[in-house]
Motif scaffolding. Structure first.
Motif, PDB file in Angstrom:
ATOM      1  N   HIS A  89     -38.714  15.162  14.699  1.00  0.00           N
ATOM      2  CA  HIS A  89     -37.468  15.616  14.077  1.00  0.00           C
ATOM      3  C   HIS A  89     -37.278  15.006  12.705  1.00  0.00           C
ATOM      4  O   HIS A  89     -37.955  14.036  12.328  1.00  0.00           O
ATOM      5  N   HIS A  91     -34.021  13.566  10.220  1.00  0.00           N
ATOM      6  CA  HIS A  91     -32.621  13.145  10.315  1.00  0.00           C
ATOM      7  C   HIS A  91     -31.791  13.965   9.322  1.00  0.00           C
ATOM      8  O   HIS A  91     -32.015  13.848   8.121  1.00  0.00           O
ATOM      9  N   GLU A  97     -35.305   4.373   9.927  1.00  0.00           N
ATOM     10  CA  GLU A  97     -35.369   4.061  11.357  1.00  0.00           C
ATOM     11  C   GLU A  97     -36.549   3.114  11.546  1.00  0.00           C
ATOM     12  O   GLU A  97     -37.515   3.186  10.794  1.00  0.00           O
ATOM     13  N   TYR A  99     -39.406   1.636  14.494  1.00  0.00           N
ATOM     14  CA  TYR A  99     -40.018   1.711  15.808  1.00  0.00           C
ATOM     15  C   TYR A  99     -40.767   0.398  16.040  1.00  0.00           C
ATOM     16  O   TYR A  99     -41.375  -0.135  15.101  1.00  0.00           O
ATOM     17  N   HIS A 135     -40.481  12.616  11.684  1.00  0.00           N
ATOM     18  CA  HIS A 135     -41.347  11.711  12.445  1.00  0.00           C
ATOM     19  C   HIS A 135     -41.610  12.239  13.837  1.00  0.00           C
ATOM     20  O   HIS A 135     -40.748  12.811  14.484  1.00  0.00           O
TER      21      HIS A 135
HETATM   22 NI    NI Z   1     -35.488   9.572  14.432  1.00  0.00          NI
END
Ligand code: NI
Ligand code: PA5
Length: 188
Positions: A89, A91, A97, A99, A135
């Motif tokens: 998706h 944003h 973000e 991870y 991503h």
């Molecule tokens: Ni995301």
């Protein structure tokens, strides 16, 4: 009422959060239009519609100024040689973000509409997703790939963007060597 400070405990297998919020299960049927081989995808749906990944969220809500987290577990698998993956998706509110790899071996595929990047993800690796990069996560190993995601509560999830623009690259297992093979998105 506003969220109060609280601690979150990882489950022993790193796949659970306590306290826990929503649990999302994505089956093969939820990944329509995403694998290169649509016939192979349809066969997998007809043949048991396996769970491809789950997302366990903390109780922090997805609202502006909050900082939600979730753990994604992608099962190992191949659909016509393409490694199992998340939908991916963008944003809608472009925000970064992070991870953190927890278990197994995966990859973080990033695409800004022009350039694609691949980050190799293993336990202890932090993958950074800059604002504006779509991503997708991919399990390139033989065991479940798990990672923690932390993201701004206002970021949102735009799945249509990926259906429209693709992700730049696809992650396949090379038939001869069995190695990871990253190919341009349009490759048949
Ligand atoms: Ni995301
Ligand atoms: O916030 C994220 O980017 C992740 O928690 C993803 O939402 C999660 O890995 C599932 O992927 P997707 O939302 O693309 O189905």
């Amino acid at each position: 009422p506003p969220i109060q400070p609280f601690a979150i405990t990882f489950g022993a297998d790193n796949a659970t959060l306590e306290p826990q919020g929503q649990v999302l299960t994505r089956r093969m049927s939820d990944l329509e239009g995403l694998f290169a081989d649509a016939d192979a995808w349809a066969r997998a749906v007809a043949d048991g519609d396996p769970v491809v990944y789950t997302v366990v969220s903390s109780p922090v809500p997805e609202v502006p100024r909050e900082l939600p987290q979730s753990i994604t577990t992608i099962q190992p698998g191949l659909t016509a040689g393409e490694f199992w993956m998340t939908k991916g998706h963008q944003h809608p509110d472009p925000q970064g973000e992070i991870y953190l790899g927890l278990a197994g071996h995966g990859g973080l595929l990033l695409f800004d509409g022009e350039r694609a990047e691949w980050l190799d993800m293993s336990p202890g690796v932090i993958g950074y997703i800059p604002p504006g990069w779509a991503h997708r996560s991919v399990n390139v190993g033989d065991e479940p790939y798990k990672f923690l995601a932390v993201y701004p509560g206002s970021a949102g999830h735009d799945y249509g963007w990926v259906l429209e623009h693709g992700m730049g690259l696809r992650a396949r297992r090379a038939a001869d060597s069995g190695d990871l093979d990253l190919v341009p998105f349009g490759t048949p």
